[in-house]
Design a protein around this motif. Structure first.
Motif, PDB file in Angstrom:
ATOM      1  N   MET A 176       0.964  -1.453   0.227  1.00  0.00           N
ATOM      2  CA  MET A 176       0.156  -0.551   0.078  1.00  0.00           C
ATOM      3  C   MET A 176       1.217   1.397  -0.337  1.00  0.00           C
ATOM      4  O   MET A 176       1.736   1.417   0.475  1.00  0.00           O
ATOM      5  N   THR A 177       0.350   2.188  -0.915  1.00  0.00           N
ATOM      6  CA  THR A 177       1.420   3.916  -0.807  1.00  0.00           C
ATOM      7  C   THR A 177       1.330   4.218  -0.179  1.00  0.00           C
ATOM      8  O   THR A 177      -0.149   4.166   0.667  1.00  0.00           O
ATOM      9  N   GLU A 178       1.947   5.188   0.236  1.00  0.00           N
ATOM     10  CA  GLU A 178       1.686   6.429   1.733  1.00  0.00           C
ATOM     11  C   GLU A 178       0.237   6.701   0.955  1.00  0.00           C
ATOM     12  O   GLU A 178      -0.284   7.942   2.042  1.00  0.00           O
ATOM     13  N   GLN A 179      -0.221   7.381   0.110  1.00  0.00           N
ATOM     14  CA  GLN A 179      -1.081   8.063  -0.721  1.00  0.00           C
ATOM     15  C   GLN A 179      -2.333   7.691  -0.475  1.00  0.00           C
ATOM     16  O   GLN A 179      -3.492   7.817   0.412  1.00  0.00           O
ATOM     17  N   GLN A 180      -2.214   6.263  -0.727  1.00  0.00           N
ATOM     18  CA  GLN A 180      -3.489   4.905  -0.469  1.00  0.00           C
ATOM     19  C   GLN A 180      -3.673   5.073   1.283  1.00  0.00           C
ATOM     20  O   GLN A 180      -4.686   5.306   1.489  1.00  0.00           O
ATOM     21  N   LYS A 181      -3.046   5.248   1.746  1.00  0.00           N
ATOM     22  CA  LYS A 181      -2.478   4.956   3.554  1.00  0.00           C
ATOM     23  C   LYS A 181      -3.323   6.645   4.001  1.00  0.00           C
ATOM     24  O   LYS A 181      -4.311   6.372   4.434  1.00  0.00           O
ATOM     25  N   GLN A 182      -2.778   7.556   2.957  1.00  0.00           N
ATOM     26  CA  GLN A 182      -3.485   9.055   4.063  1.00  0.00           C
ATOM     27  C   GLN A 182      -4.986   8.985   3.278  1.00  0.00           C
ATOM     28  O   GLN A 182      -5.517   9.195   4.493  1.00  0.00           O
ATOM     29  N   ALA A 183      -5.152   8.261   2.305  1.00  0.00           N
ATOM     30  CA  ALA A 183      -6.547   8.160   1.951  1.00  0.00           C
ATOM     31  C   ALA A 183      -7.308   7.874   2.613  1.00  0.00           C
ATOM     32  O   ALA A 183      -8.370   8.711   3.277  1.00  0.00           O
ATOM     33  N   LEU A 184      -6.740   6.611   3.510  1.00  0.00           N
ATOM     34  CA  LEU A 184      -8.109   5.764   4.675  1.00  0.00           C
ATOM     35  C   LEU A 184      -8.177   6.555   5.492  1.00  0.00           C
ATOM     36  O   LEU A 184      -9.092   6.554   6.029  1.00  0.00           O
ATOM     37  N   GLU A 185      -6.672   6.922   6.130  1.00  0.00           N
ATOM     38  CA  GLU A 185      -6.917   8.122   7.336  1.00  0.00           C
ATOM     39  C   GLU A 185      -7.894   9.198   6.497  1.00  0.00           C
ATOM     40  O   GLU A 185      -8.644   9.577   8.478  1.00  0.00           O
ATOM     41  N   GLU A 186      -8.107   9.524   6.011  1.00  0.00           N
ATOM     42  CA  GLU A 186      -8.617  10.881   5.975  1.00  0.00           C
ATOM     43  C   GLU A 186     -10.350  10.609   5.619  1.00  0.00           C
ATOM     44  O   GLU A 186     -11.033  11.067   6.674  1.00  0.00           O
ATOM     45  N   ALA A 187     -10.655   8.954   5.246  1.00  0.00           N
ATOM     46  CA  ALA A 187     -11.548   8.418   5.048  1.00  0.00           C
ATOM     47  C   ALA A 187     -12.167   8.184   6.345  1.00  0.00           C
ATOM     48  O   ALA A 187     -13.344   8.580   7.089  1.00  0.00           O
ATOM     49  N   ILE A 188     -11.210   7.751   7.575  1.00  0.00           N
ATOM     50  CA  ILE A 188     -11.920   7.060   8.628  1.00  0.00           C
ATOM     51  C   ILE A 188     -11.981   7.887   9.701  1.00  0.00           C
ATOM     52  O   ILE A 188     -13.347   8.627  10.267  1.00  0.00           O
ATOM     53  N   ALA A 189     -10.966   9.527   9.434  1.00  0.00           N
ATOM     54  CA  ALA A 189     -11.242  10.409   9.878  1.00  0.00           C
ATOM     55  C   ALA A 189     -12.718  11.669   9.625  1.00  0.00           C
ATOM     56  O   ALA A 189     -13.384  11.995  10.340  1.00  0.00           O
ATOM     57  N   SER A 190     -12.970  11.775   8.757  1.00  0.00           N
ATOM     58  CA  SER A 190     -14.610  11.723   8.241  1.00  0.00           C
ATOM     59  C   SER A 190     -15.444  10.981   9.107  1.00  0.00           C
ATOM     60  O   SER A 190     -16.472  11.905   8.991  1.00  0.00           O
ATOM     61  N   LEU A 191     -15.180   9.797   9.090  1.00  0.00           N
ATOM     62  CA  LEU A 191     -16.511   9.230   9.066  1.00  0.00           C
ATOM     63  C   LEU A 191     -16.819   9.423  10.878  1.00  0.00           C
ATOM     64  O   LEU A 191     -17.529   9.487  11.426  1.00  0.00           O
ATOM     65  N   LYS A 192     -15.404   8.962  11.429  1.00  0.00           N
ATOM     66  CA  LYS A 192     -14.954   9.499  12.677  1.00  0.00           C
ATOM     67  C   LYS A 192     -16.148  11.031  13.008  1.00  0.00           C
ATOM     68  O   LYS A 192     -16.838  11.086  14.544  1.00  0.00           O
ATOM     69  N   SER A 193     -15.970  11.947  12.353  1.00  0.00           N
ATOM     70  CA  SER A 193     -16.768  12.873  12.555  1.00  0.00           C
ATOM     71  C   SER A 193     -18.131  13.574  12.472  1.00  0.00           C
ATOM     72  O   SER A 193     -18.518  14.168  12.901  1.00  0.00           O
ATOM     73  N   GLN A 194     -18.480  12.067  11.990  1.00  0.00           N
ATOM     74  CA  GLN A 194     -20.315  11.878  11.789  1.00  0.00           C
ATOM     75  C   GLN A 194     -20.920  11.215  12.991  1.00  0.00           C
ATOM     76  O   GLN A 194     -21.942  11.041  12.935  1.00  0.00           O
ATOM     77  N   LEU A 195     -20.515  10.554  13.642  1.00  0.00           N
ATOM     78  CA  LEU A 195     -20.881  10.072  14.699  1.00  0.00           C
ATOM     79  C   LEU A 195     -21.713  10.218  16.040  1.00  0.00           C
ATOM     80  O   LEU A 195     -20.819  12.041  16.326  1.00  0.00           O
ATOM     81  N   THR A 196     -22.760  10.439  16.188  1.00  0.00           N
ATOM     82  CA  THR A 196     -23.657  10.916  16.983  1.00  0.00           C
ATOM     83  C   THR A 196     -23.264  10.691  18.788  1.00  0.00           C
ATOM     84  O   THR A 196     -24.304  11.524  18.868  1.00  0.00           O
ATOM     85  N   GLY A 197     -23.041   9.789  18.675  1.00  0.00           N
ATOM     86  CA  GLY A 197     -23.015   9.336  20.099  1.00  0.00           C
ATOM     87  C   GLY A 197     -24.635   7.818  20.450  1.00  0.00           C
ATOM     88  O   GLY A 197     -24.718   7.756  21.585  1.00  0.00           O
ATOM     89  N   ASP A 198     -25.358   7.748  19.481  1.00  0.00           N
ATOM     90  CA  ASP A 198     -26.291   6.864  19.327  1.00  0.00           C
ATOM     91  C   ASP A 198     -25.788   6.024  18.765  1.00  0.00           C
ATOM     92  O   ASP A 198     -25.806   5.877  17.658  1.00  0.00           O
TER      93      ASP A 198
END
Length: 58
Positions: free
Chosen positions: A1-23
């Motif tokens: 996996m390239t560094e760019q692919q890793k960064q894209a996955l990390e950004e996607a994870i961060a974006s999803l985590k910001s959408q968590l509501t606590g429910d």
């Protein structure tokens, strides 16, 4: 996996985590997506398994 692919996955994870509501019920689908991306990022599959995870689809 390239560094760019890793960064894209990390950004996607961060974006999803910001959408968590606590429910827990409302967040189940988002948490599933986060789990799948984290498994891709870490190159992980279930222990003692010679095949990919059937339960989560990774």
């Amino acid at each position: 996996m390239t560094e760019q692919q890793k960064q894209a996955l990390e950004e996607a994870i961060a974006s999803l985590k910001s959408q968590l509501t606590g429910d827990m019920f409302a967040d189940m689908e988002i948490r599933d997506q986060i789990h799948n991306l984290e498994m891709q990022l870490k190159g992980v599959k279930p222990m003692d398994s010679h095949f990919d995870c059937i339960g989560c689809g990774s």
